[in-house]
Each structure stands twice: as structure tokens, then as C-alpha cells.
Design an enzyme around this catalytic site. Sequence first.
Site, PDB file in Angstrom:
ATOM      1  N   CYS A 286      -0.378   4.106   2.124  1.00  0.00           N
ATOM      2  CA  CYS A 286      -0.199   3.929   3.573  1.00  0.00           C
ATOM      3  C   CYS A 286       1.246   4.201   3.970  1.00  0.00           C
ATOM      4  O   CYS A 286       1.508   4.822   4.990  1.00  0.00           O
ATOM      5  CB  CYS A 286      -0.497   2.490   4.011  1.00  0.00           C
ATOM      6  SG  CYS A 286      -1.920   1.756   3.261  1.00  0.00           S
ATOM      7  N   ASP A 287       2.184   3.693   3.190  1.00  0.00           N
ATOM      8  CA  ASP A 287       3.575   3.651   3.641  1.00  0.00           C
ATOM      9  C   ASP A 287       4.547   4.510   2.841  1.00  0.00           C
ATOM     10  O   ASP A 287       5.714   4.630   3.209  1.00  0.00           O
ATOM     11  CB  ASP A 287       4.072   2.188   3.601  1.00  0.00           C
ATOM     12  CG  ASP A 287       3.223   1.294   4.498  1.00  0.00           C
ATOM     13  OD1 ASP A 287       2.781   1.779   5.548  1.00  0.00           O
ATOM     14  OD2 ASP A 287       2.985   0.127   4.141  1.00  0.00           O
TER      15      ASP A 287
ATOM     16  N   CYS B 106       0.833  -1.208   0.000  1.00  0.00           N
ATOM     17  CA  CYS B 106       0.000   0.000   0.000  1.00  0.00           C
ATOM     18  C   CYS B 106       0.863   1.251   0.000  1.00  0.00           C
ATOM     19  O   CYS B 106       1.386   1.662   1.044  1.00  0.00           O
ATOM     20  CB  CYS B 106      -0.933  -0.024   1.211  1.00  0.00           C
ATOM     21  SG  CYS B 106      -1.959   1.435   1.344  1.00  0.00           S
TER      22      CYS B 106
END
Length: 331
Positions: A159-160, A156
Site C-alpha cells: 500500500c505504502d 502494508c
Amino acid sequence: MNLFEPLKSKGEDKKNDNENVVAEHVKVLIIGSGPAGYTAAIYAARANLNPVLYEGLQPGGQLTTTTEVDNFPGYPEGVTGPAMMEDLKKQAERFGSQIRFGMATSADLSQKPYKVTIDGEKTISADALIIATGATAKYLGLESEEKYKGQGVSACATCDGFFYKGQSVAVVGGGDTACEEATYLSGICKKVYMIVRKPYLRASKAMQDRVDSNENIEVLYEHTTKEIVGDMSGVNGVVLTNSKNEEVKIDVTGFFVAIGHKPNSDIFKDYLDLDETGYIKTIPGTPKTNIEGVFACGDVQDKHYRQAVTAAGTGCMAALDAERYLGTRVF
Ligand code: NDP
């Protein structure tokens, strides 16, 4: 095949497999706690159907692994994925939905009422079943990938990606997701490599154009990932194999896997019609499956849109159809 056929013969031979004692009976059982499951719970609870929802292994679903959600209507300033899912959960509980922790581990849809076993222990029967189990990101299956999950390996980018600001990263995959992730990362990272196993991208033309015109992205066609390498502090490179079977190493600190998703439909596969990739087939334009009283909503039945808002929409449809189904049946 007639999708309106009340009961599928496929599951008939499974009738006696599940000999668990039924511990509880509910009108509406919802499996899954993403936007589809919670929305179904909101609507079912407001219709006095006393829904019971099991959250699954990842309460809140895939969105809990996302940071900002800027495209869900009603949040003009954006919202974090976990906060949005908490809001949806509270809204479902406000109308009396019972939200429980637990994972559906098997199902028996061969006869009514439908049975679902939770955590391999407790079997619940339901007059109507709403499946909102979502989809899970696929990984390559390499040992080194497993080793560095959370330490440089991610599925992701939104997300990261932030953790790799100013660094070089790789994205594996050649579809729309991979192009989207690479484009997103190119705005944060120094350099993005795309590792594509074919000599072309599978993504839509518009996505391909975005990648092609981005100076920060280098596409490595006909390359496959052999190994992810690193040390105690995480990933520091990826060893690839090119079309001539030569090994090539790229220096990256992040490795993003974007090779598609797997719908979480395994426990229903003996009863429900699935497409060739495992997505539950529904009657077009409805959440109805091939078994009456069993509905599917969200990503487990949608490989095209896969958005929180579309999942929520189909969750609403599933609850409305469950209400109609229960209202027209004598149990
Ligand atoms: P896709 O299945 O479309 O693409 C998967 C990609 O990963 C392909 O390039 C595939 O390669 C590659 N791949 C699969 N397995 C491996 C492997 N083991 N090793 C290396 N590469 C591998 O998945 P997506 O998640 O990209 O998209 C799913 C659906 O969602 C599509 O319909 C897509 O259009 C849609 N989508 C739309 C978006 C948008 O419109 N904004 C954004 C994201 C997704 P190969 O081509 O060789 O099979």
C-alpha cells in the site's frame, strides 16, 4: 471433540448474559465485508435468503488498504483493492443483499436463533450466521509507533511502499510476510533493513533465499525495536537494541511492521472453538464451526492462505452450507 455436536456447552453459561431486546430477525446474517463476506452475500442472496451484511469498521476489509491487486482471477489488467471491493459490494447488492454500516460488538450463540449486537445498540437474531470478520495486522505496541502511524509507520508495504521510493526503510519481523514485504520494498527503495528478534528467520526456505540473495536487504538478527524517532515531517530513524543490549540507530524514513495478524474473533470466543492464536476452528474442508448454523470464512479462520480468492471461495462455501442448513431445518 465432536465438531458436529449441535450446541457447545461452552456458551451455555452465557445464556442469560445478553439481555438486549431483539430488534430484528433475519434468515442469514453476515458479519464482515471483505471478499469472504461479500461472496457469501452474493450466494445467499441468489438463494433467496435475503442476507443482511454488516460491514464492520473497515468497509471492504483489508484489501481497501492495498493498491494494485494483480492476482484475483478475472482482472487481466489488475484492479485496485478499493475498486475490487466496490465491485463485489455492487454485485452482492444487485441480488438483494442488504449491506449496512455497523460493527458487531457482541454475540450470543448460546441458543437459536443466534444473536449479534451491532454498535452496542441494536440486537439482531439470525437463523444462520456467517462470520467473515477477517484479521487485523499486529503492531509492536510502542508509543512512538502509534505516533508515526501514517507518517512513516505502516503495516502494508504494497500500500505504502511507493512513498519511500529511493529511500531507506526498515521491516520488522522474520516470517514470510516480512520477507515478502522486504523483497517488495527492495525493488523500490535504496536500502531495506530487516529487524529480526531471533538469530534466524522463521520464513520458508524459498523466502529466506530470496532475502539472502538480495543485495538491497540487510538482515539485523537479534535486534529489537526500542523506539521510532522523527520530527514534524515523519520518521527519520529507528533505535534498536542488539543482543549485547547496546543501542543502535538506523536512518530510515519508513518503518513497516510485518509481525503477523490477529484474527477478529474476540466476540465469539465464549462460544466457538478457536486455535491457540485465535483463529476460528472449522471442520476441515468446510466453513462449519462447532455450532451448527454458524459458519466462518475468510481470514478469521485461515492463517495459511490469506488470499482474496481463497477468502471468496470459503465465503461461497459458507453461503452454500447455510442454505443447506436452513433448507433442512424447521424454524
Ligand atoms: P508469522 O507469525 O509467521 O511471523 C511473524 C514474525 O514476526 C516472526 O518472525 C516473529 O518472530 C515476529 N514477531 C512477532 N511478534 C514480534 C514482536 N513483538 N517483535 C518483533 N518481532 C515479532 O507471521 P507472517 O505474517 O509472516 O505469516 C503468517 C502465515 O502466513 C504463515 O503461516 C506464513 O507462512 C504465511 N504466509 C505465506 C506467504 C507465502 O507463502 N507467500 C506470504 C505471507 C505469509 P519470532 O519468529 O521470534 O516469533
